[in-house]
Design a protein around this motif. Structure first.
Motif, PDB file in Angstrom:
ATOM      1  N   UNK A  21      17.466  10.462  63.199  1.00  0.00           N
ATOM      2  CA  UNK A  21      17.473  11.609  64.094  1.00  0.00           C
ATOM      3  C   UNK A  21      17.951  12.846  63.347  1.00  0.00           C
ATOM      4  N   UNK A  22      17.392  13.996  63.713  1.00  0.00           N
ATOM      5  CA  UNK A  22      17.753  15.240  63.044  1.00  0.00           C
ATOM      6  C   UNK A  22      19.208  15.607  63.289  1.00  0.00           C
ATOM      7  N   UNK A  23      19.741  15.221  64.446  1.00  0.00           N
ATOM      8  CA  UNK A  23      21.149  15.421  64.760  1.00  0.00           C
ATOM      9  C   UNK A  23      21.860  14.081  64.649  1.00  0.00           C
ATOM     10  N   UNK A  24      23.130  14.127  64.297  1.00  0.00           N
ATOM     11  CA  UNK A  24      23.880  12.896  64.104  1.00  0.00           C
ATOM     12  C   UNK A  24      24.282  12.221  65.415  1.00  0.00           C
ATOM     13  N   UNK A  25      24.170  12.960  66.523  1.00  0.00           N
ATOM     14  CA  UNK A  25      24.535  12.377  67.810  1.00  0.00           C
ATOM     15  C   UNK A  25      23.562  11.266  68.178  1.00  0.00           C
ATOM     16  N   UNK A  26      24.060  10.277  68.880  1.00  0.00           N
ATOM     17  CA  UNK A  26      23.228   9.158  69.298  1.00  0.00           C
ATOM     18  C   UNK A  26      22.309   9.573  70.427  1.00  0.00           C
ATOM     19  N   UNK A  27      21.196   8.877  70.556  1.00  0.00           N
ATOM     20  CA  UNK A  27      20.291   9.102  71.677  1.00  0.00           C
ATOM     21  C   UNK A  27      20.888   8.483  72.935  1.00  0.00           C
ATOM     22  N   UNK A  31      20.601   4.674  69.849  1.00  0.00           N
ATOM     23  CA  UNK A  31      20.012   4.516  68.519  1.00  0.00           C
ATOM     24  C   UNK A  31      20.122   5.828  67.746  1.00  0.00           C
ATOM     25  N   UNK A  32      20.120   5.721  66.416  1.00  0.00           N
ATOM     26  CA  UNK A  32      20.235   6.923  65.591  1.00  0.00           C
ATOM     27  C   UNK A  32      18.934   7.247  64.866  1.00  0.00           C
ATOM     28  N   UNK A  33      17.814   6.793  65.403  1.00  0.00           N
ATOM     29  CA  UNK A  33      16.520   7.038  64.776  1.00  0.00           C
ATOM     30  C   UNK A  33      15.463   7.363  65.826  1.00  0.00           C
ATOM     31  N   UNK A  34      14.325   7.850  65.332  1.00  0.00           N
ATOM     32  CA  UNK A  34      13.186   8.146  66.185  1.00  0.00           C
ATOM     33  C   UNK A  34      11.951   7.449  65.637  1.00  0.00           C
ATOM     34  N   UNK A  35      10.966   7.252  66.498  1.00  0.00           N
ATOM     35  CA  UNK A  35       9.735   6.547  66.155  1.00  0.00           C
ATOM     36  C   UNK A  35       8.550   7.495  66.312  1.00  0.00           C
ATOM     37  N   UNK A 215       4.298  12.849  68.726  1.00  0.00           N
ATOM     38  CA  UNK A 215       5.697  13.242  68.834  1.00  0.00           C
ATOM     39  C   UNK A 215       6.598  12.170  68.240  1.00  0.00           C
ATOM     40  N   UNK A 216       7.818  12.598  67.889  1.00  0.00           N
ATOM     41  CA  UNK A 216       8.874  11.668  67.510  1.00  0.00           C
ATOM     42  C   UNK A 216       9.731  11.416  68.739  1.00  0.00           C
ATOM     43  N   UNK A 217      10.061  10.173  68.994  1.00  0.00           N
ATOM     44  CA  UNK A 217      10.846   9.846  70.177  1.00  0.00           C
ATOM     45  C   UNK A 217      11.707   8.624  69.901  1.00  0.00           C
ATOM     46  N   UNK A 218      12.908   8.602  70.492  1.00  0.00           N
ATOM     47  CA  UNK A 218      13.684   7.377  70.365  1.00  0.00           C
ATOM     48  C   UNK A 218      13.113   6.349  71.341  1.00  0.00           C
ATOM     49  N   UNK A 246      21.135   1.067  64.560  1.00  0.00           N
ATOM     50  CA  UNK A 246      21.223   1.815  63.307  1.00  0.00           C
ATOM     51  C   UNK A 246      19.969   1.634  62.467  1.00  0.00           C
ATOM     52  N   UNK A 247      19.416   2.733  61.971  1.00  0.00           N
ATOM     53  CA  UNK A 247      18.165   2.668  61.218  1.00  0.00           C
ATOM     54  C   UNK A 247      18.307   1.848  59.944  1.00  0.00           C
ATOM     55  N   UNK A 248      19.350   2.074  59.178  1.00  0.00           N
ATOM     56  CA  UNK A 248      19.507   1.329  57.926  1.00  0.00           C
ATOM     57  C   UNK A 248      19.629  -0.169  58.183  1.00  0.00           C
ATOM     58  N   UNK A 249      20.359  -0.524  59.214  1.00  0.00           N
ATOM     59  CA  UNK A 249      20.486  -1.937  59.573  1.00  0.00           C
ATOM     60  C   UNK A 249      19.138  -2.521  59.987  1.00  0.00           C
ATOM     61  N   UNK A 250      18.360  -1.736  60.730  1.00  0.00           N
ATOM     62  CA  UNK A 250      17.047  -2.194  61.185  1.00  0.00           C
ATOM     63  C   UNK A 250      16.103  -2.419  60.009  1.00  0.00           C
ATOM     64  N   UNK A 251      16.069  -1.475  59.076  1.00  0.00           N
ATOM     65  CA  UNK A 251      15.166  -1.597  57.931  1.00  0.00           C
ATOM     66  C   UNK A 251      15.624  -2.707  56.988  1.00  0.00           C
ATOM     67  N   UNK A 252      16.933  -2.864  56.818  1.00  0.00           N
ATOM     68  CA  UNK A 252      17.436  -3.988  56.011  1.00  0.00           C
ATOM     69  C   UNK A 252      16.977  -5.315  56.605  1.00  0.00           C
TER      70      UNK A 252
END
Length: 352
Positions: A21-27, A31-35, A215-218, A246-252
């Motif tokens: 996400x462009x901002x560090x705040x959670x959705x 989650x801290x990422x967008x799809x 669009x990007x969306x959580x 967490x995105x890094x955890x998801x990709x790992x």
């Protein structure tokens, strides 16, 4: 089952593209990422629906020249073999030649993402320079010209890579799942889902005429939206993704899990007294031998709730006849093979 798939389903690949996400705040969903999601036009497959980029495979995706190209950037047979682990079940789309299929299906996903959205997930870096968990993308090209060329002739992706000294970044795509379109639908696809993550968001201004909106969306936002059309695979995978915050955890997880086998997700429809059930593997009602016949004609003279109460393991979508009752996806006592365990839950769905 294998023969039925060969006759009736077209191989395809789709790509779930993620970014922080462009901002560090959670959705709202934590989650801290967008799809990256696209809305289809009213023409073609899955009209007016929100989907991930993707499409059918082409012969050009299986060209041996790709192997030669990878070797020029330092990738060896061992790197290719790392895409698949021999242990565990091999779903239908990978059975012919798992390693080569892992390669060609990733190329399909990359090619289709470029054709549809103008995002070229290719790298110009030698293997020794590659690090991290993010995919590379190239933007300093005449996107529109090459997009048109690749759309008209899939072999042009090879020419693009040759001209710009790059290669499809297949090792940054991670195999996620394999969905088979229900036999009740006229257009049927045997689709491999892949997941990847980008360090930053590319421009979204060159999407094809098949795409109405991007669009990007959580995942929680799109799942809770009442004005979008989602098919079951998208609803299910968005829910499964949202289980990891967490995105890094998801990709790992996706990377470590990618080379192992998963269950084939082949929905089976069952008519019941007050609606329709879409049964998925692991459910007590899922047939032991799936084919066209038991995918179309089965009827159980009980209500949705009666069947829910009388089953121990539930992995199904419930679509009531009544317009006043929302369809839901129910999971109870289901343990997926080699994938995210979402626990017991009930997910509100949209009627398509």
């Amino acid at each position: 089952m294998k023969n039925v798939i060969g006759k009736s389903w077209r191989d395809a690949a789709t790509l779930i593209v993620l970014t922080k996400r462009s901002k560090q705040s959670l959705s709202r969903g934590g989650v801290n990422y967008e799809i990256l999601l696209q809305t289809r036009t009213g023409r073609g497959a899955f009209p007016n629906s929100v989907v991930f980029p993707g499409g059918v495979t082409e012969d050009a995706d299986e060209d041996d020249r790709w192997l030669q190209l990878f070797s020029l950037f330092g990738y060896t047979n061992r790197d290719l073999e790392s895409l698949h682990h021999a242990n565990g079940p091999i779903t239908s789309i990978l059975q012919k030649n798992p390693i080569r299929r892992h390669i060609s299906l990733r190329i399909t996903a990359i090619r289709e993402t470029f054709e549809e959205l103008g995002i070229l997930l290719c790298s110009q870096q030698h293997k020794k320079q590659k690090d991290g968990l993010r995919a590379d993308f190239i933007s300093n090209i005449d996107v529109k010209t090459w997009q048109d060329r690749v759309s008209k002739n899939p072999e042009s992706l090879w020419n693009l890579c040759e001209d710009y000294k790059c290669y499809p970044d297949i090792w940054s795509l991670h195999y996620w799942s394999n969905w088979l379109t229900p036999a009740t639908l006229p257009k049927r696809f045997n689709t491999a889902f892949f997941v990847t993550a980008l360090e930053e968001k590319p421009e979204l201004k060159n999407y094809s005429t098949e795409v109405a909106f991007v669009k990007w969306s959580d995942p929680t936002e799109i799942l809770n939206s009442s004005d979008v059309k989602l098919y079951p695979p998208q609803s299910y995978e968005l829910t499964r993704l949202s289980h990891v915050k967490d995105l890094d955890e998801l990709i790992e997880f996706a990377k470590s899990n990618s080379c192992y086998g998963h269950e084939l997700v082949f929905p089976v429809y069952v008519k019941v007294a007050d609606g329709i059930l879409q049964i998925l593997p692991g459910d007590d009602l899922y047939p032991s031998d799936v084919n066209d016949n038991n995918n179309n004609n089965k009827y159980i003279d009980k209500t949705i709730l009666e069947l829910r109460e009388n089953c121990k393991t539930i992995h199904r979508a419930e679509y009531p006849k009544s317009k006043d009752i929302k369809p839901v996806f129910v999971i109870r006592n289901y343990k997926p093979y080699n994938h995210i365990d979402m626990g017991d839950r009930k997910i509100t769905l949209q009627k398509n």
